[in-house]
Design an enzyme around this catalytic site. Sequence first.
Site, PDB file in Angstrom:
ATOM      1  N   GLN A  33       6.504 -23.877  13.667  1.00 46.45           N
ATOM      2  CA  GLN A  33       5.218 -23.439  13.473  1.00 46.45           C
ATOM      3  C   GLN A  33       4.730 -24.629  12.767  1.00 46.45           C
ATOM      4  O   GLN A  33       3.382 -24.946  13.556  1.00 46.45           O
ATOM      5  CB  GLN A  33       5.047 -22.660  12.599  1.00 46.45           C
ATOM      6  CG  GLN A  33       3.481 -21.921  12.230  1.00 46.45           C
ATOM      7  CD  GLN A  33       3.239 -20.944  11.896  1.00 46.45           C
ATOM      8  OE1 GLN A  33       2.906 -19.506  12.180  1.00 46.45           O
ATOM      9  NE2 GLN A  33       3.221 -20.484  10.543  1.00 46.45           N
TER      10      GLN A  33
ATOM     11  N   GLY B 163       5.476 -16.863  -1.929  1.00 46.06           N
ATOM     12  CA  GLY B 163       4.926 -18.233  -1.034  1.00 46.06           C
ATOM     13  C   GLY B 163       3.644 -18.691  -0.266  1.00 46.06           C
ATOM     14  O   GLY B 163       3.193 -19.864  -0.541  1.00 46.06           O
ATOM     15  N   HIS B 164       2.417 -16.879  -0.106  1.00 50.36           N
ATOM     16  CA  HIS B 164       1.605 -17.638   0.005  1.00 50.36           C
ATOM     17  C   HIS B 164       0.476 -17.586  -1.638  1.00 50.36           C
ATOM     18  O   HIS B 164       0.161 -18.503  -1.647  1.00 50.36           O
ATOM     19  CB  HIS B 164       0.912 -15.962  -0.042  1.00 50.36           C
ATOM     20  CG  HIS B 164       1.781 -15.237   1.598  1.00 50.36           C
ATOM     21  ND1 HIS B 164       2.586 -14.401   1.186  1.00 50.36           N
ATOM     22  CD2 HIS B 164       1.892 -15.679   3.023  1.00 50.36           C
ATOM     23  CE1 HIS B 164       2.522 -14.175   2.841  1.00 50.36           C
ATOM     24  NE2 HIS B 164       2.046 -15.259   3.472  1.00 50.36           N
TER      25      HIS B 164
ATOM     26  N   LEU C  20       1.647 -10.130   1.149  1.00 50.03           N
ATOM     27  CA  LEU C  20       1.387 -11.560   0.230  1.00 50.03           C
ATOM     28  C   LEU C  20       2.057 -11.409  -1.087  1.00 50.03           C
ATOM     29  O   LEU C  20       2.338 -10.791  -1.306  1.00 50.03           O
ATOM     30  CB  LEU C  20       0.250 -11.427  -0.505  1.00 50.03           C
ATOM     31  CG  LEU C  20      -1.215 -12.070   0.636  1.00 50.03           C
ATOM     32  CD1 LEU C  20      -3.002 -12.577   0.092  1.00 50.03           C
ATOM     33  CD2 LEU C  20      -1.135 -12.923   1.623  1.00 50.03           C
TER      34      LEU C  20
ATOM     35  N   MET D 144      -0.519 -13.706   7.750  1.00 48.52           N
ATOM     36  CA  MET D 144      -0.739 -12.071   7.943  1.00 48.52           C
ATOM     37  C   MET D 144      -0.411 -11.020   6.674  1.00 48.52           C
ATOM     38  O   MET D 144       0.103  -9.661   7.547  1.00 48.52           O
ATOM     39  CB  MET D 144       0.586 -12.261   9.331  1.00 48.52           C
ATOM     40  CG  MET D 144       0.512 -13.100  10.477  1.00 48.52           C
ATOM     41  SD  MET D 144       1.738 -12.458  11.569  1.00 48.52           S
ATOM     42  CE  MET D 144       3.229 -12.285  11.250  1.00 48.52           C
TER      43      MET D 144
ATOM     44  N   GLN E  58       0.716 -13.306  19.092  1.00 53.12           N
ATOM     45  CA  GLN E  58       2.197 -13.904  18.678  1.00 53.12           C
ATOM     46  C   GLN E  58       3.131 -12.980  18.646  1.00 53.12           C
ATOM     47  O   GLN E  58       4.511 -13.356  17.974  1.00 53.12           O
ATOM     48  CB  GLN E  58       1.971 -14.913  17.625  1.00 53.12           C
ATOM     49  CG  GLN E  58       2.082 -13.788  16.149  1.00 53.12           C
ATOM     50  CD  GLN E  58       1.750 -14.742  14.968  1.00 53.12           C
ATOM     51  OE1 GLN E  58       0.485 -15.868  14.822  1.00 53.12           O
ATOM     52  NE2 GLN E  58       2.734 -15.055  13.758  1.00 53.12           N
TER      53      GLN E  58
HETATM   54  P1  AMP Z   1       3.393 -15.522   7.216  1.00 55.68           P
HETATM   55  O1  AMP Z   1       2.556 -14.840   6.330  1.00 55.68           O
HETATM   56  O2  AMP Z   1       4.630 -15.064   7.498  1.00 55.68           O
HETATM   57  O3  AMP Z   1       2.574 -16.086   8.753  1.00 55.68           O
HETATM   58  O4  AMP Z   1       2.797 -16.686   6.787  1.00 55.68           O
HETATM   59  C1  AMP Z   1       1.779 -17.562   6.024  1.00 55.68           C
HETATM   60  C2  AMP Z   1       1.384 -18.810   5.647  1.00 55.68           C
HETATM   61  O5  AMP Z   1       2.735 -18.322   4.556  1.00 55.68           O
HETATM   62  C3  AMP Z   1       3.349 -19.547   6.342  1.00 55.68           C
HETATM   63  O6  AMP Z   1       1.882 -21.033   6.983  1.00 55.68           O
HETATM   64  C4  AMP Z   1       3.887 -19.336   6.088  1.00 55.68           C
HETATM   65  O7  AMP Z   1       4.606 -20.990   6.367  1.00 55.68           O
HETATM   66  C5  AMP Z   1       3.815 -19.806   4.749  1.00 55.68           C
HETATM   67  N1  AMP Z   1       4.534 -18.897   3.930  1.00 55.68           N
HETATM   68  C6  AMP Z   1       5.249 -17.588   3.833  1.00 55.68           C
HETATM   69  N2  AMP Z   1       6.367 -17.283   3.347  1.00 55.68           N
HETATM   70  C7  AMP Z   1       6.777 -18.938   2.064  1.00 55.68           C
HETATM   71  C8  AMP Z   1       7.719 -19.209   1.545  1.00 55.68           C
HETATM   72  N3  AMP Z   1       8.906 -18.446   1.277  1.00 55.68           N
HETATM   73  N4  AMP Z   1       7.355 -20.642   0.982  1.00 55.68           N
HETATM   74  C9  AMP Z   1       6.155 -21.024   1.326  1.00 55.68           C
HETATM   75  N5  AMP Z   1       5.274 -20.856   2.269  1.00 55.68           N
HETATM   76  C10 AMP Z   1       5.368 -19.318   3.582  1.00 55.68           C
END
Ligand code: AMP
Length: 295
Positions: free
Chosen positions: A155, A38-39, A35, A32, A63
């Site tokens: 998820q 984690g991303h 970034l 989403m 969502q």
């Molecule tokens: P989001 O942009 O928050 O919807 O996350 C996109 C993807 O990045 C999803 O698969 C999340 O689980 C993953 N994600 C978000 N934060 C982290 C993090 N701190 N460590 C690992 N993956 C992450």
Amino acid sequence: MPKLFTKIRDLRNYIKTAKQDGGYTVGFVPTMGYLHDGHRRLIKSSKAHNDITVVSIYVNPLQFAEGEDYERYPRDLERDISLCEEELVDVVFAPSDEEMYPERPLLRISIEGLTEVLEGQFRPGHFSGVCTVVLKLFNIVNPNRAYFGEKDYQQLKVVERLVKDLSIPTEIVAVPTVRDEEGLALSSRNLYLSPEERRSALSLYRSFLLAETLIKNGNTEASLLKKAIEDFILKHPKVRKVDYVEITDPELRPVQQVKEGDRILLAVWVGNTRLIDNWRIGDAKVRGHTQGRGF
Ligand code: AMP
């Protein structure tokens, strides 16, 4: 610079050519946006195992339930593209709402035993929205592999089951949670936290370490551990509410007695920000119990 696509048809054509003519494999990282590292970890995993990496950036309205943070969710496409450029991402897909949903989708998806518990209980319709957008994106990108963070553990499990039940030919790859140097799980929503709230938010990670210590000392009863975790978190000044603390096996079935490999999952309101986090029991041992070091 990554190639930027905003239209479904253009991206489909590009992928089709890359797969058919180039014989390339495609790795996909749905996000989403806004970034962070984690991303970045997901992107690096995809780059390591695929010829082409596609990152989607789309804040999916489906969502978010009424009254949630859809409107104020942070957005900065330029910044996201720069991060993708640094990571040598090949393709960024950033569609508009009109492109994704010219009409409000009527499809509703639920997965028995998975989408109504934990997050599903507190965010009605959330996983139906997640499944719809993931299926739609998979149909557009047609990836060989797709990367999901353990940060959103439920998820991840929902998407794994979706792919399994519908025989979708995409491998789902789980990526461990990335935390900052003090243990806070990285999240785009951390931006909402004031410095004082951020300090209170560290209680989530610290509660996992507390649980590990209790388990090491022989306390393996889930109800006792859940209570200890909740009490500990609620002691922190900016914590407003604990939505849930649950301990399950890796497939999200609640357990009475915990063992290595089980998961602690929780959702906590810090001020006006709802944070989720989870922990694999046994991980503190792997990390030598060093709080905030080495990851
Ligand atoms: P989001 O942009 O928050 O919807 O996350 C996109 C993807 O990045 C999803 O698969 C999340 O689980 C993953 N994600 C978000 N934060 C982290 C993090 N701190 N460590 C690992 N993956 C992450």
